[in-house]
Design an enzyme around this catalytic site. Structure first.
Site, short mmCIF file in Angstrom:
data_model
loop_
_atom_site.label_atom_id
_atom_site.label_comp_id
_atom_site.label_asym_id
_atom_site.label_seq_id
_atom_site.Cartn_x
_atom_site.Cartn_y
_atom_site.Cartn_z
N CYS A 174 0.84 -1.18 0.00
CA CYS A 174 0.00 0.00 0.00
C CYS A 174 0.88 1.24 0.00
CB CYS A 174 -0.87 -0.02 1.24
SG CYS A 174 -1.32 -1.67 1.73
N ARG A 215 1.52 1.11 -7.25
CA ARG A 215 1.61 0.07 -6.21
C ARG A 215 0.37 -0.81 -6.21
NH1 ARG A 215 3.98 -0.36 -1.20
NH2 ARG A 215 6.09 0.44 -1.19
N TRP A 254 -4.05 -1.96 -0.53
CA TRP A 254 -4.20 -3.13 -1.42
C TRP A 254 -4.50 -4.29 -0.48
CZ3 TRP A 254 -1.71 -7.80 -2.85
CH2 TRP A 254 -2.09 -8.30 -4.10
N ASN A 313 1.51 -0.01 6.32
CA ASN A 313 1.87 -0.92 5.22
C ASN A 313 2.52 -2.14 5.84
OD1 ASN A 313 1.12 0.95 3.39
ND2 ASN A 313 3.18 1.35 2.59
N GLY A 314 2.21 -3.31 5.31
CA GLY A 314 2.85 -4.52 5.83
C GLY A 314 1.80 -5.45 6.42
N GLU A 374 5.93 -22.61 -19.65
CA GLU A 374 5.91 -21.25 -19.10
C GLU A 374 7.01 -20.39 -19.75
OE1 GLU A 374 3.99 -19.40 -17.77
OE2 GLU A 374 5.15 -17.80 -16.87
N LYS A 408 6.29 -16.99 -21.95
CA LYS A 408 6.91 -15.69 -21.61
C LYS A 408 7.54 -15.10 -22.85
CE LYS A 408 5.46 -14.78 -18.72
NZ LYS A 408 4.56 -15.47 -17.90
N GLU A 429 4.85 -14.02 -25.62
CA GLU A 429 3.95 -12.90 -25.33
C GLU A 429 4.65 -11.55 -25.32
OE1 GLU A 429 1.92 -12.87 -21.49
OE2 GLU A 429 3.57 -13.99 -20.61
N HIS A 461 7.99 -38.04 -31.84
CA HIS A 461 6.72 -38.48 -32.45
C HIS A 461 6.17 -37.48 -33.46
CE1 HIS A 461 6.58 -41.96 -29.85
NE2 HIS A 461 6.85 -41.18 -28.81
N LYS A 510 -4.03 -7.29 -18.78
CA LYS A 510 -3.59 -7.91 -17.52
C LYS A 510 -4.67 -8.81 -16.96
CE LYS A 510 -0.74 -8.70 -14.22
NZ LYS A 510 0.25 -9.73 -14.55
#
Ligand code: F6R
Length: 609
Positions: free
Chosen positions: A2, A27, A74, A100-101, A482, A486, A489, A505, A604
């Site tokens: 945050c 953030r 957040w 924050n935290g 993956e 990456k 994209e 094969h 996103k």
């Protein structure tokens, strides 16, 4: 994740705080609020959603002052609703805090405050305990009360505090969460991040761990943990705001790749106790319920689906429950066999992916229990789940998922360990071995980031390629998928991932002289097999970059290039091997001048079908 802003001076605290909070939008946040000191009272306004919602509530002239603290939240503990937004006030309305935290022992503190001081809590947050604790300890010295409260808190925090009785000071403390004080003329500032203050000042003090800072209009005093005054050099910020929000990194993707050791640390924090046992706060599944589960579906999209591929391996390995991994867009339209003995595990960073939500609803209609692994508190996925395991990766801004992926893997490991232990399918020795490996991950991820320079050189060599293949066996298959996603994209290179044993094969027909293969050989029990695969493609004149664990030198002798990841148990290698691949994709995309944080055609959060 945050943002905090504080102001004391002759100007409008409301305006300065709002403008500071807006500069911290990167953030990520889901609610915002301000507390101001005015006429011996504290005024409070907070609102869920965007800062504009808060602004609408504070247009009146009577909501302003020359001293205040503000916050963008957040969500972690508690949904993103107004009640949970900061600042939080003590019951008597005399103390306001922003935080924050995470306060790890907030449950224990909350119980103590309720039992001994009849405190009535207004929010579901961990942060509110800070305001209530300070209030309990406050007699006539705010700093002493803050120090007493902090002495009882465990976890990470940057906290800003104001009191109705003190029109002249903001008190702040920090431990493992960023905090700075800004130096003005006839005014001073407090903030979690430099960009919040750049419109007003470029002269700042960095506050260190366990320090307390007392800010008045004309002075900033910093004290160490023993309350001895500390002399701090001021820092003059020369970077521009755009560079500052990315913490000095050129792109959010790079920043997020580099945040992985910290993100994984947060995912693990509080989930492995002193005895080395996995404790999962959001999982309510009892042993009886676990024993009744006879089938698991892991359902997700894109990168989250690749995490699911690894999840299948560990859940079947540790908990011995048959597990299928499915793409959400497929699952929702086929006729899956689901009943009340089915556990449906849904993985989603955003918690808002339409295909994933619909697949989850379909499974729920058929009677499955829904467990989600998610990064966003209060998102649709978490609201509709029976159990939630948060990844705690912090907001992921770059479209290409990196730290969300590694923290999803860690959550799947924790879940598999928890299930294996509860069902008695995992031997205590094995359980301990994996727990120990997980604990070492943050340090090993830092070591894996050390491949950056070498990987950048390789990227330079291959950035003009139009086709790259990724192969592996076991958990390296998921890593291949993956790594390939990456690359495609963000660089728009055509890449292809396939299980190494499947190559012969059909796909092997595509090999030409110099075709680039990235070959994962991180699994000791499959090492010989992978060496044979390398020989097979080298015989057809392919170019091979092998990814293997340090110490496995044979692979280097038969490959053209190697990328070495830290030594580790086979089971956790996937969490480390993906790091150089994220960096490889990043460097290639950069060389090809792609819009790395916002690749074309992608969003996103995919909220459409
Ligand atoms: C790739 C990527 C996507 C997401 C997918 C699911 O880097 O980010 O493939 O993984 O769209 O999104 P979430 O996890 O938000 O459900």
């Amino acid at each position: 994740m945050c943002g905090i802003v504080g102001y004391i001076g002759d100007g409008s605290a409301k305006e300065i705080i709002i403008s500071g909070l807006k500069s911290l939008e990167y953030r990520g946040y889901d609610s915002a609020g301000i507390a101001l000191h005015r006429g011996g009272k504290l005024l409070l306004r907070k609102e869920s959603g965007v800062i504009a919602n808060l602004e609408k509530r504070i247009t009146k002239k009577d909501f302003d002052g020359n001293l205040g603290i503000g916050h963008t939240r957040w969500a972690t503990h508690g949904a993103p609703i107004r009640e949970n937004a900061h600042p939080h006030m003590s019951c008597d309305g005399r103390i306001a805090i922003v935080h924050n935290g995470i306060i790890e022992n907030y449950m224990e503190l909350k119980a103590w405050l309720v039992k001994n001081h009849d405190v009535e809590f207004k929010s579901e947050t961990d942060s509110e305990v800070i305001a209530q604790l300070i209030c309990v300890y406050y007699k006539d010295d705010l700093v002493a009360a803050v120090r007493k409260a902090v002495a009882r808190m465990r976890g990470a925090y940057a906290v800003g505090v104001i009191s109705a009785d003190d029109p002249d000071h903001i008190v702040a403390v920090r431990k493992d969460a960023p905090l700075i004080a800004g130096i003005g003329e006839g005014c001073n500032y407090l903030a979690s991040d430099i960009p919040a203050l750049l419109r007003y000042t470029r002269d700042i003090y960095l506050i260190e761990n366990d320090e307390t800072v007392i800010i008045s209009k004309d002075d900033i005093k910093i004290f160490d943990g023993d309350m001895t005054r500390v002399k701090r050099e001021k820092m003059h910020v020369t970077w521009d705001a755009a560079a500052a929000v990315k913490g000095g990194y050129e792109h959010f993707m790079k920043k997020e790749i580099y945040e992985q050791p910290e993100a994984v640390n947060k995912t693990l924090e509080g989930r492995i106790n002193a005895k080395g046992e996995v404790k999962l706060d959001g999982i309510k599944l009892t042993k009886k319920e676990l024993d009744a589960i006879n089938r698991i579906y892991i359902v997700a999209c894109g990168t989250a689906y690749h995490a699911g591929m690894q999840g299948k391996e560990v859940i079947e390995g540790f908990a011995r429950i048959p597990t299928e991994v499915d793409l959400a867009s497929e699952f929702r339209y086929r006729k899956p066999i689901v009943d009340s003995n089915t556990l449906f595990i849904c993985i989603s960073q955003s918690g808002e992916t339409s295909d994933t939500i619909e697949a989850m609803r379909e499974a729920k209609r058929k009677g499955a229990r829904i467990l989600s692994i998610c990064n966003v508190v209060g998102s649709s996925v978490t609201r509709e789940s029976d159990d939630v395991l948060y990844t705690w990766a912090g907001p992921e801004i770059a479209v290409a998922s990196t730290k969300a992926y590694t923290t999803q893997l860690v959550c799947l490991f924790l879940l598999a360990l928890y299930m294996g232990r509860a069902r008695g399918t995992l031997l205590p020795k094995e359980y301990k071995r994996i727990v120990d490996e997980l604990k070492k991950l943050p340090a090993k991820l830092t070591e894996a980031l050390g491949t950056d320079e070498h990987v950048a050189k390789l990227a330079k060599k291959f950035s003009v390629r139009e086709q790259i293949f990724y192969i592996g066996r076991g958990s390296d298959v998921g890593t291949s998928y993956e790594a390939s996603l990456k690359l495609k994209e963000i660089s728009y290179i055509n890449s292809f991932a396939i299980a190494a044993g499947e190559l012969k094969h059909g796909t092997i027909a595509l090999i030409n002289r110099g075709t680039l293969f990235i070959v994962f050989a991180t699994q000791d029990y499959l090492y010989e097999k992978m060496l044979s695969n390398i020989e097979e493609i080298k015989a057809r004149h392919a170019y091979v970059i092998a990814v293997a664990k340090k110490g496995n030198t044979r692979v280097g002798k038969i490959s053209d290039d190697t990328i070495m990841i830290p030594e580790c148990a086979d089971e956790v290698a996937s969490i480390l091997a993906v790091v150089p691949m994220q960096l490889f994709a990043y460097h290639i995309a950069k060389l090809r001048k792609r819009d790395i944080d916002k690749p074309r055609n992608l969003a996103k959060s995919v909220t459409v079908e």
